[in-house]
Design an enzyme around this catalytic site. Structure first.
Site, PDB file in Angstrom:
ATOM      1  N   GLY A  11       0.824  -1.222   0.000  1.00  0.00           N
ATOM      2  CA  GLY A  11       0.000   0.000   0.000  1.00  0.00           C
ATOM      3  C   GLY A  11       0.848   1.257   0.000  1.00  0.00           C
ATOM      4  O   GLY A  11       0.453   2.294   0.538  1.00  0.00           O
ATOM      5  N   GLN A  13       3.675   3.859  -2.302  1.00  0.00           N
ATOM      6  CA  GLN A  13       3.478   4.914  -3.306  1.00  0.00           C
ATOM      7  C   GLN A  13       2.653   4.414  -4.494  1.00  0.00           C
ATOM      8  O   GLN A  13       1.670   5.016  -4.894  1.00  0.00           O
ATOM      9  CB  GLN A  13       4.843   5.398  -3.806  1.00  0.00           C
ATOM     10  CG  GLN A  13       5.713   6.047  -2.726  1.00  0.00           C
ATOM     11  CD  GLN A  13       5.286   7.480  -2.451  1.00  0.00           C
ATOM     12  OE1 GLN A  13       4.212   7.704  -1.883  1.00  0.00           O
ATOM     13  NE2 GLN A  13       6.093   8.409  -2.871  1.00  0.00           N
ATOM     14  N   ASN A 121      10.244  -4.718  -8.011  1.00  0.00           N
ATOM     15  CA  ASN A 121      11.528  -4.900  -8.712  1.00  0.00           C
ATOM     16  C   ASN A 121      12.478  -5.805  -7.946  1.00  0.00           C
ATOM     17  O   ASN A 121      12.333  -5.942  -6.735  1.00  0.00           O
ATOM     18  CB  ASN A 121      12.208  -3.519  -8.869  1.00  0.00           C
ATOM     19  CG  ASN A 121      11.854  -2.845 -10.189  1.00  0.00           C
ATOM     20  OD1 ASN A 121      11.661  -3.517 -11.193  1.00  0.00           O
ATOM     21  ND2 ASN A 121      11.730  -1.540 -10.161  1.00  0.00           N
ATOM     22  N   HIS A 176      13.263  -5.515 -17.945  1.00  0.00           N
ATOM     23  CA  HIS A 176      13.040  -4.163 -17.393  1.00  0.00           C
ATOM     24  C   HIS A 176      14.351  -3.687 -16.769  1.00  0.00           C
ATOM     25  O   HIS A 176      14.464  -3.460 -15.584  1.00  0.00           O
ATOM     26  CB  HIS A 176      11.930  -4.213 -16.334  1.00  0.00           C
ATOM     27  CG  HIS A 176      11.547  -2.873 -15.795  1.00  0.00           C
ATOM     28  ND1 HIS A 176      11.321  -1.764 -16.587  1.00  0.00           N
ATOM     29  CD2 HIS A 176      11.327  -2.464 -14.514  1.00  0.00           C
ATOM     30  CE1 HIS A 176      10.996  -0.743 -15.837  1.00  0.00           C
ATOM     31  NE2 HIS A 176      10.992  -1.131 -14.562  1.00  0.00           N
TER      32      HIS A 176
HETATM   33  O1  TXD Z   1       7.042  -0.612 -13.459  1.00  0.00           O
HETATM   34  C1  TXD Z   1       7.623  -1.279 -12.596  1.00  0.00           C
HETATM   35  N1  TXD Z   1       7.527  -2.607 -12.573  1.00  0.00           N
HETATM   36  C2  TXD Z   1       8.479  -0.580 -11.535  1.00  0.00           C
HETATM   37  C3  TXD Z   1       8.238  -1.193 -10.177  1.00  0.00           C
HETATM   38  C4  TXD Z   1       8.312   0.882 -11.549  1.00  0.00           C
HETATM   39  C5  TXD Z   1       8.616   1.595 -10.409  1.00  0.00           C
HETATM   40  C6  TXD Z   1       8.821   0.981  -9.075  1.00  0.00           C
HETATM   41  N2  TXD Z   1       8.916  -0.443  -9.115  1.00  0.00           N
HETATM   42  C7  TXD Z   1       8.977  -1.212  -7.842  1.00  0.00           C
HETATM   43  O2  TXD Z   1       7.695  -1.333  -7.227  1.00  0.00           O
HETATM   44  C8  TXD Z   1       9.841  -0.613  -6.779  1.00  0.00           C
HETATM   45  O3  TXD Z   1      11.209  -0.783  -7.084  1.00  0.00           O
HETATM   46  C9  TXD Z   1       9.392  -1.418  -5.579  1.00  0.00           C
HETATM   47  O4  TXD Z   1      10.035  -2.669  -5.581  1.00  0.00           O
HETATM   48  C10 TXD Z   1       7.890  -1.616  -5.840  1.00  0.00           C
HETATM   49  C11 TXD Z   1       7.014  -0.708  -5.043  1.00  0.00           C
HETATM   50  O5  TXD Z   1       7.392   0.610  -5.229  1.00  0.00           O
HETATM   51  P1  TXD Z   1       6.752   1.767  -4.281  1.00  0.00           P
HETATM   52  O6  TXD Z   1       7.290   3.076  -4.744  1.00  0.00           O
HETATM   53  O7  TXD Z   1       5.282   1.553  -4.180  1.00  0.00           O
HETATM   54  O8  TXD Z   1       7.428   1.405  -2.889  1.00  0.00           O
HETATM   55  P2  TXD Z   1       6.906   1.816  -1.416  1.00  0.00           P
HETATM   56  O9  TXD Z   1       6.225   3.130  -1.452  1.00  0.00           O
HETATM   57  O10 TXD Z   1       8.074   1.598  -0.511  1.00  0.00           O
HETATM   58  O11 TXD Z   1       5.794   0.711  -1.116  1.00  0.00           O
HETATM   59  C12 TXD Z   1       6.145  -0.625  -0.909  1.00  0.00           C
HETATM   60  C13 TXD Z   1       5.195  -1.151   0.175  1.00  0.00           C
HETATM   61  C14 TXD Z   1       5.393  -0.460   1.535  1.00  0.00           C
HETATM   62  O12 TXD Z   1       4.186   0.160   1.946  1.00  0.00           O
HETATM   63  C15 TXD Z   1       5.795  -1.578   2.473  1.00  0.00           C
HETATM   64  O13 TXD Z   1       5.244  -1.479   3.766  1.00  0.00           O
HETATM   65  C16 TXD Z   1       5.206  -2.777   1.755  1.00  0.00           C
HETATM   66  O14 TXD Z   1       5.472  -2.540   0.381  1.00  0.00           O
HETATM   67  N3  TXD Z   1       5.818  -4.035   2.184  1.00  0.00           N
HETATM   68  C17 TXD Z   1       5.132  -5.187   2.260  1.00  0.00           C
HETATM   69  N4  TXD Z   1       3.845  -5.456   1.932  1.00  0.00           N
HETATM   70  C18 TXD Z   1       3.472  -6.742   2.127  1.00  0.00           C
HETATM   71  N5  TXD Z   1       4.284  -7.728   2.634  1.00  0.00           N
HETATM   72  C19 TXD Z   1       5.565  -7.447   2.967  1.00  0.00           C
HETATM   73  N6  TXD Z   1       6.361  -8.405   3.475  1.00  0.00           N
HETATM   74  C20 TXD Z   1       6.041  -6.126   2.786  1.00  0.00           C
HETATM   75  N7  TXD Z   1       7.239  -5.527   3.004  1.00  0.00           N
HETATM   76  C21 TXD Z   1       7.070  -4.243   2.625  1.00  0.00           C
END
Ligand code: TXD
Length: 317
Positions: A11, A13, A121, A176
């Site tokens: 949940g 960004q 990623n 990617h």
């Molecule tokens: O287009 C694409 N595929 C890429 C993907 C484009 C941009 C970003 N890309 C990747 O998406 C980025 O490198 C990250 O690996 C993910 C998520 O990016 P985001 O910017 O949304 O990261 P955030 O804001 O840190 O959100 C990640 C959430 C955060 O709220 C954590 O609490 C949660 O992941 N999180 C978890 N959720 C469930 N279960 C576990 N174990 C967990 N650990 C962290």
């Protein structure tokens, strides 16, 4: 007919923007899962209160309990850390593999019949790991990257030529990563080959190629460009919108041809790996890989990109 159910695992960004986009387009009821107590609940309550203003009636539920994703039609995974300046996507594989292992178990247990769109990623490895752990058929596990990469390429071309982004068709293939393959030969503006327009604008082929090479390079590094500016995370508006295109094509059976990271069984000379290729997305998920002949230069770039994917996937435990 009951509304579709969309589960968002992560949940942060991207997850937060996805929740709002899904709600505003009334694609289905939304469950937003995260491990942070209260955060998904707070974001869902806030977005639900947008309803009277924007006019949507889907329900939104924030949760820290996987049981709440039960019966989801589609699960979108953004759980995982994003890059910091100076990091490559591949630097995330250790920490995000651990997270993906937990997430995939949750999906397997509570949403065994769902379609899964992976965003986390390093994308090509994370979608591979998700499929291995869930054991889902490969038509139901899809990675999002190519739509974002192609959108970035299209935006740069539109800005360079002073035309609407809606009239630029751009395609990228492969992983990617920095070796992704923007396909210039299949990139056009209102059907007109982009190189023809660049040569007309600059009056010579050499300058046109120089400008195109710069846009290809910017496309490959576009993720890092945003990370360097934000400093605290990576792009999230554009990945969220790219994912919506995939979600809508599946939920509404649109049969769109979109560049997605899908499991290849020999197409483009690749077998047994998830790689970005043009894909028909419909009610059955990955319905068809749209294969076409690459010329020698394109094939060499594709081979290089696939080799990088194979090397990265090889490091998965
Ligand atoms: O287009 C694409 N595929 C890429 C993907 C484009 C941009 C970003 N890309 C990747 O998406 C980025 O490198 C990250 O690996 C993910 C998520 O990016 P985001 O910017 O949304 O990261 P955030 O804001 O840190 O959100 C990640 C959430 C955060 O709220 C954590 O609490 C949660 O992941 N999180 C978890 N959720 C469930 N279960 C576990 N174990 C967990 N650990 C962290």
């Amino acid at each position: 007919m009951a509304r579709k159910k969309i589960a968002l695992i992560g949940g942060g960004q991207i997850g937060g923007v996805l929740a709002q986009l899904c709600a505003q387009r009334e694609l289905g009821d939304v469950v937003l899962f995260d491990i942070v107590e209260g955060m998904p609940q707070g974001k869902c309550l806030d977005i639900a209160e947008v309803g009277p203003v924007e006019g949507f009636d889907v329900s939104l539920k924030g949760t820290n309990n996987y049981a709440d994703i039960k019966g989801s039609d589609v699960v979108i995974v953004t759980a995982g850390l994003p890059r910091k300046p100076g990091m490559s996507r591949d630097d995330l594989i250790g920490v995000n593999s651990k997270i993906m292992s937990q997430v995939a178990e949750g999906i397997k247990t509570y949403a065994p019949n769902s379609f899964v769109i992976v965003i986390s990623n390093p994308l090509d490895a994370m979608v591979t790991l998700c499929q291995r752990i869930t054991g889902f058929p490969t038509n139901r596990i899809i990675g999002q990257a190519g739509i974002l990469d192609s959108a970035r390429f299209a935006a740069f071309i539109a800005w360079e030529l002073g035309v609407s982004v809606r009239d630029v068709t751009a395609m990228t293939l492969g992983g990617h990563g920095d070796d992704m393959v923007p396909l210039i030969r299949f990139t056009s503006v209102a059907g007109i080959p982009v190189m023809e327009l660049l040569e007309k604008k600059y009056g010579n082929a050499a300058k046109a190629k120089e400008v195109m090479d710069a846009m290809v390079n910017r496309t490959r590094k576009a993720g890092g460009e945003v990370v360097a500016l934000l400093k605290t995370g990576s792009a999230f508006f554009s990945p969220a919108s790219a994912t919506l295109a995939m979600l809508e094509s599946i939920l509404k059976d649109q049969k769109r041809v979109l560049p997605c990271c899908v499991y290849l069984n020999g197409e483009f000379g690749v077998k047994g790996y998830f790689v970005g290729v043009p894909t028909v997305l419909g009610a059955a998920g990955v319905e068809k890989v749209v294969e076409f002949k690459l010329n020698a230069e394109e094939q060499a770039m594709m081979d290089k990109s696939v080799a990088a994917v194979k090397e990265l996937v090889g490091t998965l435990k």
